[in-house]
Write a protein that holds these residues in place. Structure first.
Motif, PDB file in Angstrom:
ATOM      1  N   LYS A 293       0.846  -1.205   0.000  1.00 14.68           N
ATOM      2  CA  LYS A 293       0.000   0.000   0.000  1.00 14.68           C
ATOM      3  C   LYS A 293       0.876   1.248   0.000  1.00 14.68           C
ATOM      4  CE  LYS A 293      -4.091  -1.989   1.901  1.00 14.68           C
ATOM      5  NZ  LYS A 293      -4.697  -2.514   3.084  1.00 14.68           N
ATOM      6  N   GLY A 294       0.723   2.061  -1.046  1.00 17.09           N
ATOM      7  CA  GLY A 294       1.489   3.290  -1.178  1.00 17.09           C
ATOM      8  C   GLY A 294       2.932   3.087  -1.601  1.00 17.09           C
ATOM      9  N   LYS A 295       3.318   1.855  -1.909  1.00 17.57           N
ATOM     10  CA  LYS A 295       4.701   1.552  -2.319  1.00 17.57           C
ATOM     11  C   LYS A 295       4.777   1.408  -3.835  1.00 17.57           C
ATOM     12  CE  LYS A 295       6.393   0.607   1.885  1.00 17.57           C
ATOM     13  NZ  LYS A 295       7.494   1.280   2.491  1.00 17.57           N
ATOM     14  N   ARG A 296       5.933   1.781  -4.378  1.00 14.80           N
ATOM     15  CA  ARG A 296       6.184   1.561  -5.800  1.00 14.80           C
ATOM     16  C   ARG A 296       6.459   0.073  -6.012  1.00 14.80           C
ATOM     17  NH1 ARG A 296      10.762   3.339  -7.200  1.00 14.80           N
ATOM     18  NH2 ARG A 296      11.483   3.791  -5.109  1.00 14.80           N
ATOM     19  N   ALA A 297       5.826  -0.507  -7.032  1.00 19.29           N
ATOM     20  CA  ALA A 297       5.998  -1.930  -7.314  1.00 19.29           C
ATOM     21  C   ALA A 297       5.589  -2.210  -8.750  1.00 19.29           C
ATOM     22  CB  ALA A 297       5.146  -2.764  -6.352  1.00 19.29           C
ATOM     23  N   THR A 298       5.865  -3.429  -9.200  1.00 18.48           N
ATOM     24  CA  THR A 298       5.437  -3.862 -10.521  1.00 18.48           C
ATOM     25  C   THR A 298       5.116  -5.343 -10.473  1.00 18.48           C
ATOM     26  OG1 THR A 298       5.901  -3.684 -12.895  1.00 18.48           O
ATOM     27  CG2 THR A 298       7.722  -4.437 -11.477  1.00 18.48           C
ATOM     28  N   THR A 299       4.496  -5.815 -11.532  1.00 17.52           N
ATOM     29  CA  THR A 299       4.192  -7.228 -11.705  1.00 17.52           C
ATOM     30  C   THR A 299       4.043  -7.481 -13.201  1.00 17.52           C
ATOM     31  OG1 THR A 299       2.845  -9.073 -10.883  1.00 17.52           O
ATOM     32  CG2 THR A 299       1.676  -7.039 -11.483  1.00 17.52           C
ATOM     33  N   TYR A 300       3.630  -8.679 -13.575  1.00 17.96           N
ATOM     34  CA  TYR A 300       3.528  -9.057 -14.981  1.00 17.96           C
ATOM     35  C   TYR A 300       2.834  -7.970 -15.795  1.00 17.96           C
ATOM     36  CZ  TYR A 300       2.965 -12.117 -19.023  1.00 17.96           C
ATOM     37  OH  TYR A 300       3.029 -12.673 -20.280  1.00 17.96           O
ATOM     38  N   HIS A 301       3.511  -7.528 -16.852  1.00 19.89           N
ATOM     39  CA  HIS A 301       3.073  -6.350 -17.596  1.00 19.89           C
ATOM     40  C   HIS A 301       2.430  -6.655 -18.940  1.00 19.89           C
ATOM     41  CE1 HIS A 301       6.866  -7.468 -19.299  1.00 19.89           C
ATOM     42  NE2 HIS A 301       6.821  -6.522 -20.207  1.00 19.89           N
ATOM     43  N   LEU A 302       2.488  -7.892 -19.390  1.00 20.94           N
ATOM     44  CA  LEU A 302       1.932  -8.244 -20.696  1.00 20.94           C
ATOM     45  C   LEU A 302       0.447  -8.599 -20.552  1.00 20.94           C
ATOM     46  CD1 LEU A 302       5.047 -10.221 -21.936  1.00 20.94           C
ATOM     47  CD2 LEU A 302       4.411  -7.859 -22.465  1.00 20.94           C
ATOM     48  N   SER A 303      -0.162  -9.125 -21.590  1.00 19.35           N
ATOM     49  CA  SER A 303      -1.599  -9.467 -21.584  1.00 19.35           C
ATOM     50  C   SER A 303      -2.468  -8.270 -21.222  1.00 19.35           C
ATOM     51  CB  SER A 303      -1.873 -10.632 -20.631  1.00 19.35           C
ATOM     52  OG  SER A 303      -1.180 -11.785 -21.029  1.00 19.35           O
ATOM     53  N   GLY A 304      -2.134  -7.123 -21.773  1.00 21.47           N
ATOM     54  CA  GLY A 304      -2.930  -5.927 -21.552  1.00 21.47           C
ATOM     55  C   GLY A 304      -2.780  -5.309 -20.175  1.00 21.47           C
ATOM     56  N   GLY A 305      -1.764  -5.711 -19.440  1.00 17.97           N
ATOM     57  CA  GLY A 305      -1.525  -5.126 -18.124  1.00 17.97           C
ATOM     58  C   GLY A 305      -2.527  -5.562 -17.055  1.00 17.97           C
ATOM     59  N   ARG A 306      -3.213  -6.670 -17.285  1.00 16.72           N
ATOM     60  CA  ARG A 306      -4.238  -7.163 -16.351  1.00 16.72           C
ATOM     61  C   ARG A 306      -3.692  -7.374 -14.943  1.00 16.72           C
ATOM     62  NH1 ARG A 306      -6.490 -12.637 -15.206  1.00 16.72           N
ATOM     63  NH2 ARG A 306      -4.757 -13.472 -16.396  1.00 16.72           N
ATOM     64  N   ARG A 307      -2.513  -7.954 -14.830  1.00 19.94           N
ATOM     65  CA  ARG A 307      -1.931  -8.222 -13.504  1.00 19.94           C
ATOM     66  C   ARG A 307      -1.483  -6.916 -12.834  1.00 19.94           C
ATOM     67  NH1 ARG A 307      -4.228 -12.916 -12.272  1.00 19.94           N
ATOM     68  NH2 ARG A 307      -3.564 -14.604 -13.628  1.00 19.94           N
ATOM     69  N   GLN A 308      -1.000  -5.955 -13.625  1.00 17.89           N
ATOM     70  CA  GLN A 308      -0.628  -4.675 -13.035  1.00 17.89           C
ATOM     71  C   GLN A 308      -1.864  -3.941 -12.500  1.00 17.89           C
ATOM     72  OE1 GLN A 308       1.814  -2.633 -15.995  1.00 17.89           O
ATOM     73  NE2 GLN A 308       3.653  -3.481 -15.053  1.00 17.89           N
ATOM     74  N   LYS A 309      -2.991  -4.093 -13.178  1.00 17.36           N
ATOM     75  CA  LYS A 309      -4.243  -3.499 -12.674  1.00 17.36           C
ATOM     76  C   LYS A 309      -4.639  -4.143 -11.346  1.00 17.36           C
ATOM     77  CE  LYS A 309      -5.713  -2.285 -17.301  1.00 17.36           C
ATOM     78  NZ  LYS A 309      -6.304  -2.847 -18.502  1.00 17.36           N
ATOM     79  N   GLN A 310      -4.455  -5.462 -11.256  1.00 15.72           N
ATOM     80  CA  GLN A 310      -4.752  -6.148  -9.997  1.00 15.72           C
ATOM     81  C   GLN A 310      -3.852  -5.631  -8.881  1.00 15.72           C
ATOM     82  OE1 GLN A 310      -4.273 -10.238 -11.548  1.00 15.72           O
ATOM     83  NE2 GLN A 310      -6.216 -10.668 -10.518  1.00 15.72           N
ATOM     84  N   LEU A 311      -2.580  -5.420  -9.194  1.00 15.01           N
ATOM     85  CA  LEU A 311      -1.637  -4.920  -8.192  1.00 15.01           C
ATOM     86  C   LEU A 311      -2.058  -3.539  -7.707  1.00 15.01           C
ATOM     87  CD1 LEU A 311       0.987  -5.768  -6.735  1.00 15.01           C
ATOM     88  CD2 LEU A 311       2.237  -4.503  -8.501  1.00 15.01           C
TER      89      LEU A 311
END
Length: 192
Positions: free
Chosen positions: A121-139
């Motif tokens: 929460k409030g931290k910079r992070a990333t996750t799987y970025h392909l497939s339309g960024g679906r996982r980044q939206k979840q993050l």
């Protein structure tokens, strides 16, 4: 020093092996005293593509105080990754390491476990970025400030966005636990 390599079923073997190799090179070739211990919900953990790995211990026997850092490879939903990666015992280990100020490194979708645990929460992070960024939206739904970058470090938390980043996450974790000099030495020796 010890790193706990936390394995949920369906973990990605490439992401697992990066920690094994980087810390193995650091120990065997450059005298680092960091040991890597694997942990799963069962003694035999079946990874993505059905590769079995025998864990050093099971999650119910882990004492977080025995370890100096936590490393988590991501995995495939089709192989049941989130069944264990979202389990409260898994999330509690993440919380415990974070609250103790110890480094926590997650590759690819393992960042979603960090997010679900609440530590992003409030931290910079990333996750799987392909497939339309679906996982980044979840993050982002977990409260993370999502960066579309290969490897993101925020304090003692390291996240990355795909299997290709695996060695860089392991090298960054080595740096946080030791020195940039040792990490760079191992990086060069491994041909990166």
């Amino acid at each position: 020093m010890k790193v706990l390599l936390l394995l949920a079923k369906g973990f990605e073997t490439m992401e697992f092996s990066a920690f094994v190799d980087v810390f193995g090179w650091a120990r065997e070739d450059f005298g680092s005293d960091i040991a890597l211990h694997t942990c799963g919900f069962t003694e035999q953990v079946i990874s993505t593509f059905h590769i079995p790995v025998i864990a050093d211990t099971v999650i119910d026997r882990v004492n977080p105080e025995d370890y100096d850092a936590l490393a988590i490879p991501g995995g495939f939903e089709d192989y049941g990754f989130y069944e264990e990666a979202y389990d409260e015992r898994f999330l509690n280990l993440i919380r415990n390491f974070h609250q103790s100020g110890k480094p926590v490194a997650a590759i690819c979708v393992a960042a979603l476990s960090l997010g679900k645990s609440g530590i992003l929460k409030g931290k910079r992070a990333t996750t799987y970025h392909l497939s339309g960024g679906r996982r980044q939206k979840q993050l982002a739904e977990f409260g993370a400030v999502v960066m579309n970058e290969p490897v993101v470090t925020d304090g003692n938390i390291i996240t990355s966005y795909c299997p290709q980043t695996s060695p860089y996450v392991a090298l960054k974790l080595l740096e946080l636990m030791t020195t940039k000099e040792l990490s760079d030495t191992v990086k060069t020796a491994m041909g990166f």
